[in-house]
Design an enzyme around this catalytic site. Structure first.
Site, short mmCIF file in Angstrom:
data_model
loop_
_atom_site.label_atom_id
_atom_site.label_comp_id
_atom_site.label_asym_id
_atom_site.label_seq_id
_atom_site.Cartn_x
_atom_site.Cartn_y
_atom_site.Cartn_z
N HIS A 177 1.01 -1.17 0.13
CA HIS A 177 -0.09 -0.12 0.22
C HIS A 177 0.82 1.31 0.26
O HIS A 177 0.58 2.18 -0.71
CB HIS A 177 -0.79 0.17 1.08
N ARG B 296 -6.75 0.51 -15.16
CA ARG B 296 -6.58 -0.87 -14.66
C ARG B 296 -7.85 -1.21 -13.72
O ARG B 296 -7.88 -0.83 -12.59
CB ARG B 296 -5.58 -0.85 -13.75
N ARG C 29 -9.19 -1.53 -19.51
CA ARG C 29 -8.80 -2.85 -19.62
C ARG C 29 -9.82 -3.79 -18.96
O ARG C 29 -10.04 -3.44 -17.70
CB ARG C 29 -7.32 -2.76 -19.08
N ASN D 137 5.49 -5.04 -18.25
CA ASN D 137 5.80 -5.44 -16.95
C ASN D 137 5.69 -6.97 -17.07
O ASN D 137 6.49 -7.47 -16.37
CB ASN D 137 5.12 -4.91 -15.86
N ASP D 138 4.72 -7.52 -17.50
CA ASP D 138 4.13 -8.86 -17.72
C ASP D 138 5.09 -9.54 -18.78
O ASP D 138 5.50 -10.61 -18.72
CB ASP D 138 2.90 -9.29 -17.77
N ARG E 276 7.52 -10.54 -10.90
CA ARG E 276 7.78 -9.18 -10.79
C ARG E 276 7.35 -8.46 -9.44
O ARG E 276 7.95 -7.54 -8.91
CB ARG E 276 6.99 -8.38 -11.77
C1 PEP Z 1 2.02 -4.66 -17.71
O1 PEP Z 1 1.99 -5.96 -17.51
O2 PEP Z 1 2.92 -4.21 -18.37
C2 PEP Z 1 0.83 -3.86 -17.59
C3 PEP Z 1 0.58 -2.59 -18.03
O3 PEP Z 1 -0.10 -4.34 -16.73
P1 PEP Z 1 -0.09 -4.53 -15.01
O4 PEP Z 1 1.08 -3.75 -14.95
O5 PEP Z 1 -1.34 -4.04 -14.78
O6 PEP Z 1 0.12 -6.14 -15.06
MG MG Z 2 0.24 -6.83 -17.23
#
Ligand code: PEP
Ligand code: MG
Length: 579
Positions: free
Chosen positions: A195, A302, A338, A462-463, A473
């Site tokens: 948080h 998100r 999304r 990120n993913d 991550r």
């Molecule tokens: C990502 O995975 O880069 C992304 C934008 O989605 P999140 O960070 O919410 O998984």
């Molecule tokens: Mg993602």
């Protein structure tokens, strides 16, 4: 006094210089003493009174938060703390301990806290495991009352030059930053999903978390340099380091003031490429910051954050309200919603009874997989998004696609949602665009089979990095392996962008890479024309775009595409950024 440095995770960038103010970690100071059996009921009353006082304090805090002032997220955190306090596991067990062990209320409460923290520690899900911090924070508040030390942070005054050092800061403490304006904060705990990290970014105060032992090593009033961008805290810096950082800090201040002037400027490169710079948001309350930083659209809403910190599922009307506020607020500019990316670190207890998340949640029923396993939940969201599309330029973005059949199933559900709305005479944009996220290596490699079915693409780096390099991550033990410049990652990104551009289908990057200024030119050179990022990064990236000549970046970028040598890649990136 010796000078030393502590490393952690910079959860919010920038430089702060100030004196340390240690936030009392009350549990470290709890005394243990026995009481006479005749004192048991008085001791229990003392505990009850302290809990009631903290609940009143939280209620007052909630009451003092005006509408747009504080995000619903922060309000949610206060609710979580109140729920913990109201739970008998926290109030009843210590009463029993007092009666059985004839001990003081502080000691009884601390013992029960340790039991609960141990239980949370066993939970596999990282998000839920992180909630043990909430238990500790709540207990600390009660302990401070019992110890006659109400209030976690000091009185307003010279706080512009004060850096808070805490084992952990509760969201309720961090809210007070709004009025106190501390220079920054350092915490021992807190991963990227904590948080504290989430709210730090929304406050734009430099912060370093996960230092592990800052609270034990730093003493009250010691001079600190906090460099959130480089993840470091320098304690008792010598004169030369201090003056170097003061220079850096004033340069950053000037830079920020200059950047503000770019707010309404179009993001066009020196050789005339028009670039879209969109914002990532979690909740409707983030819209103001996006507009304030000149976002020309929302590239990633998100939506799963509507689920967190609440009981039960958000209804269609509740979701519709949230989406409509953003759609209307952007006044015709694109708003990319999304669909729920639940599962993995964004699991939710409230989803009990719905499709269960597997033992390895990042590879299990997450995102579109979860939604397709729960078509009723998915249809409710799709209807809400479609209804909101009547109020602005709304687009649907589907996360974590790995195969074409997932696109087909999603499109069928969208068609079904449209049909039910038509039957009910509800207005919506029948031509709503549907896009897919490229987050799994399979999606990047097979992107040409996705393209004919979708209106746009967005790369979730990120993913994509997590799944390409097999690096969790959210796990700070392997964060050194998380590398956006890994040749395999670059190849996948380049492949997706090239295929999309060739097919003339819009493609964006919406992962953290989009907001990293050192990567802006590289992405431009790879053919990217649409970036979506945290609003705080928009103006810095815009400045880079404005000073880039894509045609002269191309030869360097194509050399970067050809090399697998990390040292060469780093040198070429440096060259690109100093051109
Ligand atoms: C990502 O995975 O880069 C992304 C934008 O989605 P999140 O960070 O919410 O998984
Ligand atoms: Mg993602």
């Amino acid at each position: 006094m010796p000078s030393f440095a502590l490393h952690g995770i910079g959860v919010s960038g920038g430089i702060a210089i100030g004196r340390a103010q240690l936030v009392s970690h009350a549990t470290l100071e709890v005394a243990h003493y026995t009481i006479a059996s005749s004192r048991v009921s008085a001791e229990i009353a003392r505990l009850d009174h302290a809990i009631a006082e903290v609940r009143a304090e939280l209620a007052a805090l909630r009451g003092s938060m005006k509408g747009g002032d504080v995000s619903a997220e922060l309000r949610g955190f206060i609710d979580v703390h109140d729920l913990i306090l109201a739970d008998p596991t926290l109030s009843e067990a210590p009463r029993r301990i007092i009666a059985e062990q004839l001990c003081n209320a502080e000691w009884a409460l601390t013992q029960q806290m340790n039991v609960l923290v141990d239980q949370f520690e066993q939970i596999e899900d990282a998000y839920l495991r992180d909630r043990r911090a909430d238990v500790v924070q709540v207990v600390e508040r009660v302990l401070k009352r019992l110890l006659g030390k109400p209030g976690a942070v000091g009185a307003p005054g010279a706080e512009q030059h004060t850096i808070l050092v805490a084992h952990d800061l509760s969201p309720a403490d961090v809210i007070q930053f709004k009025t106190h304006r501390y220079a920054g904060f350092v915490t021992d705990t807190g991963g990227v999903t904590s948080h504290t990290a989430i709210v730090a970014r929304s406050l734009a105060v430099p912060a370093v978390a996960a230092t592990h032992n800052a609270r034990a090593l730093i003493r009250e009033n010691e001079l600190l340099i906090l460099d959130g961008t480089n993840h470091v805290v320098i304690v008792n810096p010598d004169k030369s380091v201090l003056s170097e950082y003061r220079l850096k800090q004033s340069a950053l201040g000037l830079e920020r003031a200059k950047l503000r002037r770019l707010k309404s400027k179009a993001a066009t490169t020196l050789d005339g490429h028009e670039i879209e710079l969109h914002a990532n948001i979690e909740l409707p309350g983030d819209l103001a910051q996006a507009l304030d930083n000149g976002a020309t659209g929302i590239g990633l809403f998100r939506s799963e954050f509507l689920f967190l910190n609440r009981d039960g599922l958000p209804s269609e009307d509740e979701q519709f309200d949230a989406y409509r506020i953003v759609a209307a607020g952007m006044e015709g500019k694109p708003v990319t919603i999304r669909t729920f990316d639940l599962g993995a670190d964004k699991n939710k207890e409230g989803l009990d009874g719905l499709a269960r998340v597997a033992p390895n949640p990042a590879l299990g029923l997450r995102a579109v997989r979860f939604c397709l396993a729960e078509p009723r939940l998915f249809l409710t969201q799709l209807r809400a998004i479609l209804r909101a599309s009547h109020y602005g330029q709304v687009r649907i973005l589907v996360p974590m696609l790995a195969s074409v059949s997932e696109i087909d199933q999603t499109l069928a559900l969208i068609a079904q949602a449209k049909e039910t709305l038509r039957e009910q005479g509800m207005p919506f944009d029948s031509g709503i665009e549907v896009g897919g996220m490229i987050e799994v290596p399979a999606a990047a490699l097979a992107v040409s089979s996705f393209i004919p079915k979708l209106d746009f693409l967005s790369i979730g780096t990120n993913d994509l990095i997590q799944y390409t390099l097999a690096v969790d991550r959210a796990d700070d033990a392997v964060s050194h392996l998380y590398d956006p410049l890994h040749p395999a990652v670059l190849k996948l990104i380049a492949m997706a962008i090239t295929s999309a551009n060739r097919a003339r289908i819009p493609i964006a990057v919406c992962g953290e890479m989009a907001g990293e200024v050192r990567l802006t030119r590289l992405l431009l050179g790879l053919g990217l024309r649409n970036y979506s990022m945290h609003p705080a990064h928009l103006l810095g990236v815009k400045q880079k775009v404005l000073t880039t000549d894509v045609s002269s970046a191309l030869p360097v970028v194509s050399r970067m595409r050809r090399t697998d040598d990390p040292a060469k890649l780093a040198a070429l990136l440096e060259r690109l950024n100093t051109m």
